[in-house]
Scaffold this active site. Structure first.
Site, PDB file in Angstrom:
ATOM      1  CG  ASP A 157      -0.083   0.009   2.542  1.00  0.00           C
ATOM      2  OD1 ASP A 157       0.913  -0.525   2.702  1.00  0.00           O
ATOM      3  OD2 ASP A 157      -0.621   0.610   3.324  1.00  0.00           O
ATOM      4  CD  GLU A 217       6.927   3.216   1.424  1.00  0.00           C
ATOM      5  OE1 GLU A 217       7.540   3.737   2.516  1.00  0.00           O
ATOM      6  OE2 GLU A 217       7.630   3.140   0.456  1.00  0.00           O
TER       7      GLU A 217
END
EC number: 3.2.1.3
Length: 624
Positions: A340, A343
């Site tokens: 995402d 991270e």
């Protein structure tokens, strides 16, 4: 990861004394590498333990089940956490989970799967165990939580207008200056954007593909509006440098995840340490920014040959032109799970899907303009297929757009994440698919923003020194533990708080353009909170000339300014904006002079002044 999951498990509600634990195995098996040892289903919580053979250090152990309707979805799974050794020789380990299953429920345990990542082996045990609930009754979910608003702001406020005025000494001018201080810093490769000039605690001295594209989107908007020839040429030069840097990143042989590589050193070579990769939103947001720049460049009289040679055609000009390669990657990889924008976790993410969709749609039109009709058709086809998956993210039981369509990860049991709002801001394609006024988006924006009221102590400060209302301090997600340097307790972020302001400004603009508001059961909580001066009822419709229409939109505008005022309240007089502000004290926290914070402020300011019909605002800022 193990440490975090252990903390998450420890923080979960303990199994009550009245709960019964069902034992399936008392010792490790002889013929399997993983076996469920026991489970308990009590009060809406599913607890389980399993024996896991110690085949490798990197392990992922997941239990799958069906929901109360006896259906299996990506939500009905949970990752187990290491507890202790289960044998004297350390060859077996005991793992466990304790997760809430409200509102989905549990009917049967399907299987448990163990991935020994470092050796590439997957092991599983089929279960098909009918689950028996014991102890406390399963709670009836109350979703969404209804909050009573602590303020009723209305319309634009002079203090925010003054804070954002187009001058060098305003916050807008300061933000612009600090943003450009982080582009092409001395010694860095041309076209790179340092996330922050913070070299330790935390070390943000890298260029991130996604972050750079969002910063360059702001640069492109300045380029598109500049009247000063000197400024316009500066912005144009930077954007062409950025395009070339993107092409270099695409072709870096050291990039571990190829096109999905998220992070590069300032010499524009790939970071090769351990990281959350791939991050497949980056190629999409880069393509969006560069397509919009290409269109602006052509509108300014630029050459189509230059666009083809320095921006678009990655086949003929791979060292300088990244757009086509980014689009081809998105078309071929949008359905693959990736990490995402924070991270942290690998799944199917709403934010990533939405920016990928916009890239495909913009790319289809742009490829057609470039005479690349075959690619254009491919992009349209993939955009349609991607669009068909978006309804999966809406959870009718939770009345929420899930930030990811998958099992609970990193203890994010609420499934609430401001990335959904950011997804609309960065990925809406102006075609009424998950727009700013979409009922499900409004419901999610309400749930996510108000979820922080009970999380951050600083939210108890609801007005500034002059008594003007402060918006809700908004973080990434309520369960966040990243504190800007390490892990303890998460904080509000400047960029996410200002994102709520921009979201509201753009929602008002879209409602005004539509000329009506329709209140649904889904959107009702949003309206009751952010436009409380009107007695909203589900089914009501307000037309443009109705007082309720005008009052409601003035309320949203007032809340937009309140969110900006929250950011202003926690910004020192110098104008420096960090990544976060402390959840208790309100003091700046984390990386100093975060480039994305300044980009977020400028983007929100542009939306606000567009709503105020200040047609010269963007030009005046561009020419500073």
């Amino acid at each position: 990861m193990r440490q975090f999951l252990a903390l998450a498990a420890a923080a979960s509600i303990a199994v009550a004394d009245s709960c019964h634990t069902f034992t399936l195995a008392n010792s490790p098996p002889d013929d399997k590498a993983v076996a469920l040892s026991s489970y308990s289903y009590c009060g809406g919580y599913l607890s389980a333990s399993a024996f896991v053979k110690n085949l490798s250090y990197d392990k992922l152990v997941t239990l799958y089940w069906t929901n109360a309707d006896n259906k299996s979805t990506p939500l009905n799974a949970g990752s187990l956490d290491y507890v202790k050794a289960a044998s004297d020789d350390q060859s077996w380990e005991l793992w466990s989970l304790n997760v809430t299953t409200v509102p989905d429920g549990v009917d049967a345990l399907l299987n448990i799967t163990y991935v020994a990542a470092s050796i590439g082996k997957t092991n599983s045990q089929q279960l098909n165990v009918q689950v028996e609930a014991t102890g406390d009754p399963i709670p009836t979910p109350q979703i969404p939580t209804i909050y009573k608003p602590y303020a009723s702001p209305s319309d634009f406020s002079d203090d925010i207008t003054n804070w954002l005025k187009p001058s060098n000494d305003s916050q807008t001018g300061i933000a612009k200056s600090f943003l450009f201080n982080n582009i092409n810093i001395p010694g860095a490769a041309p076209g790179t954007v340092i996330a922050a000039q913070s070299y330790s605690e935390p070390d943000y001295a890298y260029t991130w593909v996604r972050d750079a594209s969002l910063v360059m989107d702001v640069v492109n908007r300045l380029y598109s509006s500049a009247k000063s020839e000197e400024k316009r040429q500066l912005y144009e030069k930077i954007l062409f440098q950025y395009a070339k840097a993107g092409a270099q990143e695409q072709n870096d042989p050291t990039a571990i995840s190829g096109m999905g590589e998220p992070k590069f050193y300032l010499n524009n070579t790939a970071f090769t340490g351990s990281w959350g990769r791939p991050q497949n939103d980056g190629p999409a947001t880069r393509a969006i920014t560069l397509i919009e720049f290409a269109n602006a460049y052509l509108a300014n009289g630029g050459s189509q040959d230059t666009v083809r040679e320095q921006l678009y055609d990655s086949d003929k000009y791979p060292q300088v032109a990244p757009i086509k390669k980014d689009l081809q990657f998105v078309a071929s990889n949008w359905s693959s799970p990736s990490f995402d924008l924070w991270e942290e976790e690998e799944s199917a993410h709403f934010y990533t899907r939405l920016v990928q969709r916009k890239a495909l749609l913009l790319g289809a039109d742009f490829a057609n303009d470039m005479g690349d009709h075959e690619l254009s058709d491919k992009l349209k086809t993939q955009a349609s297929k991607l669009s068909d998956t978006l309804p999966e993210f809406w959870d009718s039981a939770r009345q929420l757009i899930l930030y990811e369509y998958g099992p609970v990860l990193r203890g994010k049991y609420s499934y609430k994440d401001i990335s959904v709002v950011l997804g609309v801001m960065h990925g809406y394609a102006n075609d009424n698919v998950f727009s700013y006024t979409n009922d499900q988006i409004l419901a999610t924006a309400y749930q996510v923003s108000t979820s922080f009221l009970d999380v951050y102590k600083v939210a108890n400060t609801t007005s500034d020194e002059s008594g003007k209302p402060l918006g809700i301090p908004v973080g990434r997600y309520p369960e966040d533990v990243y504190d800007g340097v390490g892990t303890s307790q998460g904080n509000p972020w400047y960029l996410t708080t200002m994102a709520m302001a921009e979201f509201l400004y753009r929602s008002v603009q879209e409602f005004e353009d539509a000329g009506s508001i329709i209140i649904s059961d889904t959107s009702l909580p949003f309206w009751k909170y952010f436009a409380s001066s009107v007695d909203h009822k589900a089914g009501a419709k307000y037309n443009k000339n109705d007082q309720s229409f005008k009052t409601s939109l003035k309320s949203l505008t007032g809340w937009g300014d309140a969110f900006m005022r929250r950011a202003k309240y926690h910004t020192p007089s110098s104008g420096h904006m960090s990544e976060e502000f402390n959840r208790t004290t309100g003091e700046p926290r984390g990386a100093k002079d975060l480039t994305w914070s300044y980009a977020s402020l400028l983007s929100a300011a542009f939306a606000r002044e567009e709503l105020r019909n200040q047609k010269n605002y963007l030009t005046n800022v561009a020419d500073l």
